[in-house]
Design a protein around this motif. Structure first.
Motif, short mmCIF file in Angstrom:
data_model
loop_
_atom_site.label_atom_id
_atom_site.label_comp_id
_atom_site.label_asym_id
_atom_site.label_seq_id
_atom_site.Cartn_x
_atom_site.Cartn_y
_atom_site.Cartn_z
N HIS A 1 0.94 -1.16 0.02
CA HIS A 1 0.13 0.13 0.15
C HIS A 1 0.75 1.32 0.18
N ARG B 1 -2.11 -7.06 7.64
CA ARG B 1 -3.15 -7.56 6.60
C ARG B 1 -2.40 -7.86 5.35
N ALA C 1 -3.56 -9.19 1.63
CA ALA C 1 -4.74 -9.63 0.94
C ALA C 1 -4.44 -10.57 -0.48
N GLY D 1 -10.07 -11.25 -0.87
CA GLY D 1 -10.99 -10.67 -1.60
C GLY D 1 -12.00 -11.62 -2.32
N GLN E 1 -10.80 -7.20 -6.43
CA GLN E 1 -11.39 -6.65 -5.11
C GLN E 1 -10.17 -6.58 -4.19
N THR E 2 -9.25 -7.69 -4.56
CA THR E 2 -7.99 -8.02 -3.74
C THR E 2 -7.05 -6.86 -3.99
N MET F 1 -8.21 -3.64 -2.04
CA MET F 1 -8.20 -3.62 -0.58
C MET F 1 -6.89 -3.32 -0.18
N SER G 1 -6.67 0.59 -1.04
CA SER G 1 -7.09 1.55 -0.09
C SER G 1 -6.67 1.60 1.05
N ALA H 1 -6.78 -1.23 3.08
CA ALA H 1 -7.47 -2.19 3.84
C ALA H 1 -6.51 -3.33 4.25
N ALA H 2 -5.53 -3.49 3.35
CA ALA H 2 -4.50 -4.31 3.50
C ALA H 2 -3.10 -3.83 3.59
#
Length: 249
Positions: free
Chosen positions: A106, A125, A127, A160, A165-166, A169, A172, A174-175
């Motif tokens: 990320h 996290r 993903a 995901g 979607q993975t 994640m 964003s 989220a992971a």
């Protein structure tokens, strides 16, 4: 969600123009498909293409249950082979590309990670796509198992529904990191983000195959798109999005 999906499929099944083509495509193709469909429609001006994206396993289940798709572009060979075995396709599976798996993170300021880095305390996290129905998720699991990281990383893994979607994640936050399709790192707003290509000897090939469905068996446009996908023009587009030519081609 099921009601919405049913309604969408019902609308797709209603009478449509004679030259309309509906394609079910793996989420790893999301960035490449606009260029592919544009090039196809330039070659066949009367054709009109609609694309529905999703995890290959879920799209295959929809085909099996009568979803109104004319052509299925999978992220693997297994799901098209299963559909052919069930007698719901008009053609045998044909490979059109090979995908690659990358480790992505990320933080845009961070250098590329290697798989062992995932065990660090700063990575909370990770993903991956759901291995039960997403080929990239299955290959991610195989790679982590080959590196003896699958069990140690279990508490960190988040899933995901598909590889798109993975990737979202990770993007964003989220992971913190994820194993995603190389093709999804080509989004303009992700330019410059560091990633590491996963050694493809660590997992089964991500050979990608397509089939014309039983519904598309009488569609000239489906046959034309199938031929287009193994053309030099399509290979050039796919290559710009990180897809490689199938082995033996």
């Amino acid at each position: 969600m099921r009601i919405v999906l049913t309604a969408c499929l019902l609308l797709l099944s209603l009478a449509s123009p004679a030259h309309a083509l509906t394609i079910a495509a793996a989420s790893s193709l999301r960035l490449a498909m606009p260029e592919l469909t544009q090039a196809f429609e330039q070659q066949y001006p009367d054709a009109s293409v609609t694309v529905v994206f999703g995890a290959s396993g879920k799209l295959a289940s929809q085909v099996l249950n009568g979803a109104p798709y004319d052509l299925f572009l999978s992220a693997d060979t297994g799901y098209p082979e299963r559909l052919a075995g069930e007698g719901v396709t008009a053609t045998d599976p044909e490979t059109y590309a090979e995908g690659r798996l990358v480790l992505w993170h990320h933080d845009p300021q961070r250098e590329a990670l290697t798989p062992p880095d995932l065990t660090g305390d700063d990575i909370r996290r990770i993903a991956i796509a759901q291995p039960r129905h997403a080929p990239y998720g299955q290959r991610a699991k195989e790679a982590l198992q080959a590196l003896a990281l699958w069990e140690p990383l279990q508490p960190k893994l988040v899933y995901g529904e598909n590889i798109g979607q993975t990737a979202a994640m990770v993007e964003s936050g989220a992971a913190d990191a994820g194993l995603i399709a190389w093709s999804l790192t080509f989004a303009p707003d992700l330019a410059g983000r560091e990633f590491t290509l996963i050694d493809d000897r660590l997992h089964q090939p991500l050979a990608m195959a397509m089939v014309i469905t039983g519904r598309g068996g009488s569609s000239e446009e489906a046959r034309q798109f199938r031929s287009f996908m193994v053309s030099e023009a399509a290979a050039a587009i796919l290559g710009r999005f990180g897809f490689e030519a199938p082995k033996g081609h």
